[in-house]
Design a protein around this motif. Structure first.
Motif, PDB file in Angstrom:
ATOM      1  N   LEU A 232      -6.002 -28.546  44.810  1.00  0.00           N
ATOM      2  CA  LEU A 232      -5.859 -27.100  44.568  1.00  0.00           C
ATOM      3  C   LEU A 232      -6.600 -26.299  45.643  1.00  0.00           C
ATOM      4  CD1 LEU A 232      -6.171 -26.895  40.686  1.00  0.00           C
ATOM      5  CD2 LEU A 232      -4.232 -26.106  42.035  1.00  0.00           C
TER       6      LEU A 232
ATOM      7  N   ARG B  28      -3.285 -39.085  39.689  1.00  0.00           N
ATOM      8  CA  ARG B  28      -4.223 -37.984  39.943  1.00  0.00           C
ATOM      9  C   ARG B  28      -5.393 -38.031  38.975  1.00  0.00           C
ATOM     10  NH1 ARG B  28      -0.105 -32.946  41.154  1.00  0.00           N
ATOM     11  NH2 ARG B  28       0.934 -33.977  42.865  1.00  0.00           N
TER      12      ARG B  28
ATOM     13  N   LEU C 173      -9.250 -35.713  38.006  1.00  0.00           N
ATOM     14  CA  LEU C 173      -9.763 -34.341  38.062  1.00  0.00           C
ATOM     15  C   LEU C 173     -10.327 -33.996  39.437  1.00  0.00           C
ATOM     16  CD1 LEU C 173     -10.314 -31.726  36.509  1.00  0.00           C
ATOM     17  CD2 LEU C 173     -12.514 -32.694  35.822  1.00  0.00           C
TER      18      LEU C 173
ATOM     19  N   PRO D 286      -4.486 -33.485  35.200  1.00  0.00           N
ATOM     20  CA  PRO D 286      -4.423 -34.713  36.002  1.00  0.00           C
ATOM     21  C   PRO D 286      -3.969 -35.933  35.213  1.00  0.00           C
ATOM     22  CG  PRO D 286      -6.539 -33.608  36.281  1.00  0.00           C
ATOM     23  CD  PRO D 286      -5.850 -32.954  35.132  1.00  0.00           C
TER      24      PRO D 286
ATOM     25  N   ILE E  56       1.960 -29.883  36.100  1.00  0.00           N
ATOM     26  CA  ILE E  56       1.512 -28.641  36.738  1.00  0.00           C
ATOM     27  C   ILE E  56       2.042 -27.471  35.924  1.00  0.00           C
ATOM     28  CG2 ILE E  56       1.684 -27.240  38.833  1.00  0.00           C
ATOM     29  CD1 ILE E  56       2.326 -30.019  40.255  1.00  0.00           C
TER      30      ILE E  56
ATOM     31  N   GLU F  47      -8.710 -31.136  41.784  1.00  0.00           N
ATOM     32  CA  GLU F  47      -9.459 -29.942  42.223  1.00  0.00           C
ATOM     33  C   GLU F  47      -9.438 -29.826  43.745  1.00  0.00           C
ATOM     34  OE1 GLU F  47     -13.134 -30.567  40.123  1.00  0.00           O
ATOM     35  OE2 GLU F  47     -12.501 -29.246  38.476  1.00  0.00           O
TER      36      GLU F  47
ATOM     37  N   SER G 181      -0.341 -35.682  35.148  1.00  0.00           N
ATOM     38  CA  SER G 181       0.238 -35.174  36.401  1.00  0.00           C
ATOM     39  C   SER G 181       1.190 -33.999  36.183  1.00  0.00           C
ATOM     40  CB  SER G 181       0.990 -36.284  37.140  1.00  0.00           C
ATOM     41  OG  SER G 181       0.084 -37.174  37.692  1.00  0.00           O
TER      42      SER G 181
ATOM     43  N   SER H 114     -12.211 -29.052  29.918  1.00  0.00           N
ATOM     44  CA  SER H 114     -12.950 -29.330  31.164  1.00  0.00           C
ATOM     45  C   SER H 114     -12.282 -30.425  32.005  1.00  0.00           C
ATOM     46  CB  SER H 114     -14.393 -29.726  30.843  1.00  0.00           C
ATOM     47  OG  SER H 114     -14.388 -30.858  30.009  1.00  0.00           O
ATOM     48  N   ASP H 115     -11.296 -31.110  31.462  1.00  0.00           N
ATOM     49  CA  ASP H 115     -10.577 -32.130  32.236  1.00  0.00           C
ATOM     50  C   ASP H 115      -9.381 -31.550  32.984  1.00  0.00           C
ATOM     51  OD1 ASP H 115     -12.252 -34.098  31.368  1.00  0.00           O
ATOM     52  OD2 ASP H 115     -10.997 -34.653  29.652  1.00  0.00           O
ATOM     53  N   ILE H 116      -9.266 -30.242  32.958  1.00  0.00           N
ATOM     54  CA  ILE H 116      -8.118 -29.585  33.592  1.00  0.00           C
ATOM     55  C   ILE H 116      -8.588 -28.905  34.882  1.00  0.00           C
ATOM     56  CG2 ILE H 116      -6.457 -27.674  33.298  1.00  0.00           C
ATOM     57  CD1 ILE H 116      -5.916 -30.126  31.478  1.00  0.00           C
ATOM     58  N   ALA H 117      -7.814 -29.102  35.958  1.00  0.00           N
ATOM     59  CA  ALA H 117      -8.127 -28.429  37.227  1.00  0.00           C
ATOM     60  C   ALA H 117      -7.283 -27.156  37.312  1.00  0.00           C
ATOM     61  CB  ALA H 117      -7.789 -29.342  38.394  1.00  0.00           C
TER      62      ALA H 117
ATOM     63  N   VAL I  27      -3.515 -27.661  36.492  1.00  0.00           N
ATOM     64  CA  VAL I  27      -3.073 -29.044  36.676  1.00  0.00           C
ATOM     65  C   VAL I  27      -3.737 -29.932  35.639  1.00  0.00           C
ATOM     66  CG1 VAL I  27      -2.987 -31.004  38.269  1.00  0.00           C
ATOM     67  CG2 VAL I  27      -2.777 -28.680  39.156  1.00  0.00           C
TER      68      VAL I  27
END
Lengths: 265, 91
Positions: A234, A225, A227, B28, B33, A231, B31, B12-15, B26
């Motif tokens: 999600l 995965r 970013l 990434p 959650i 996104e 991986s 900023s690298d996190i969704a 998340v």
């Protein structure tokens, strides 16, 4: 001279071209049900280069970059570079194996970019509706597919969830489990999605959107995965839980399963 | 180490996305959650790099019924966990 083959999974048409006929022949045989003549969405040029083969760790983590309309991924077997807008993909393979893995990886990326998901789930269709049974290994996906053999089994292992004008469809995929290949390449609007649990009797409960979203994230298939794709997943999951009824389903191995499931939804 | 005067911002690298009042975060690169409950989601939203841990703690005390000292400790502990997981950065 390039050998070519086209096949279609969940409304996404792949074209593989290669100067080496073996993977093309493999696809023609293994993806027989999915062979199509449509204009390809993904035009994949597959080249081979012999390389040193390191034993073991063949399913190691994939490095995936998806940004600015392009993607790149690298696994033990492949280097792939693709462009989302024109669908051109160049793949350099080091080994004479792994087309299934390549197809699954490509598909898992493209379906997410198109608003869908590739899920660890079995699915069946009944007339014009489909029912999805989602869960990790050993949760009973193949068992359910076997119990519901009188319906059209879309898949016993990997279901493609597709968003078509904000209506969600479940499609069969060639990424099958113990049950083996399915005989039909079909999809149908989703009536309900069940997160499955083996039990001594039948029971169910409707689950809220947040819980369903968690389940989807845990069961979505996407190697390596990044970013951009996270996104997208999600966003896709948020829309999916808004549109489709989701349930926890506790089931026993009994042919009454269909009657029970049909009664719920 | 998170202390009351520190400020933190979401990596900023996190969704992440809030679904039905609960954040799904998340990471990434590994991986992983992280599902957050309602209060944790509110703290996550407030981690904008502008507010100190103390400011965030005060907002949570205003918005939720509970013992101030307990809430403050929980906020600090939670932010410390986020920091350890690489989900936020110090300013």
């Amino acid at each position: 001279m390039l050998s070519k083959v086209k096949f279609k999974i969940a409304d996404i048409t792949f074209q593989f071209s290669s100067s080496y006929p073996k993977p093309i022949l493999w696809i023609k045989d293994r993806y027989k049900t999915y062979i199509a003549e449509d204009t390809p969405d993904l035009d994949i040029l597959l080249e081979f280069k012999k390389g040193y083969r390191k034993e073991g760790n063949l399913n190691g983590p994939a490095e995936v970059i998806s940004e600015n309309g392009k993607f790149f991924f690298k696994t033990e077997f492949f280097n792939a570079r693709g462009n989302y807008s024109n669908g051109k993909v160049k793949v350099l393979s080091r080994y004479d194996v792994g087309v299934a893995d390549l197809t699954r990886t490509l598909f898992s990326i493209i379906i997410v970019k198109r608003g869908g998901l590739l899920l660890h789930a079995s699915a069946i269709a009944d007339k014009t509706r489909s029912y999805v049974f989602c869960g990790p290994s050993e949760s009973g996906k193949t068992t359910i597919a076997r119990l519901l053999y009188k319906k059209d089994v879309l898949t016993d292992e990997t279901t493609a969830i597709v968003n078509n004008h904000d209506r969600y469809y479940a499609y069969s995929t060639p990424f099958f489990g113990e049950l083996g290949k399915v005989s039909k390449n079909i999809g149908a609007p989703i009536k309900a999605i069940f997160f499955i649990h083996k039990a001594k009797d039948f029971s169910h409960k409707r689950i809220d959107k947040a819980e369903a979203a968690r389940y989807f994230l845990y069961n979505a298939i996407l190697r390596g995965r990044n970013l951009d794709l996270a996104e997208n997943i999600l966003n896709n999951v948020a829309k999916l839980v808004d549109s489709v009824d989701c349930y926890d389903l506790y089931f026993k191995q009994d042919e009454d399963l269909w009657r029970y499931v049909n009664g719920i939804s | 180490m998170a202390s009351l005067e520190n400020r933190f911002v979401r990596n900023s690298d996190i969704a992440w996305r809030i679904i039905d009042g609960e954040a799904l975060v998340v990471s990434p690169k590994d991986s992983l959650i992280y599902p957050l409950n309602g209060i944790a989601t509110r703290i996550w939203e407030l981690l904008d790099g502008k507010r100190s841990v103390s400011d965030i703690s005060s907002i949570i005390c205003d918005e939720f019924e509970g013992d101030t000292a307990v809430i403050q400790k929980d906020v600090v502990d939670f932010i410390q966990d986020l920091l350890k997981a690489g989900l936020i950065n110090g300013m």
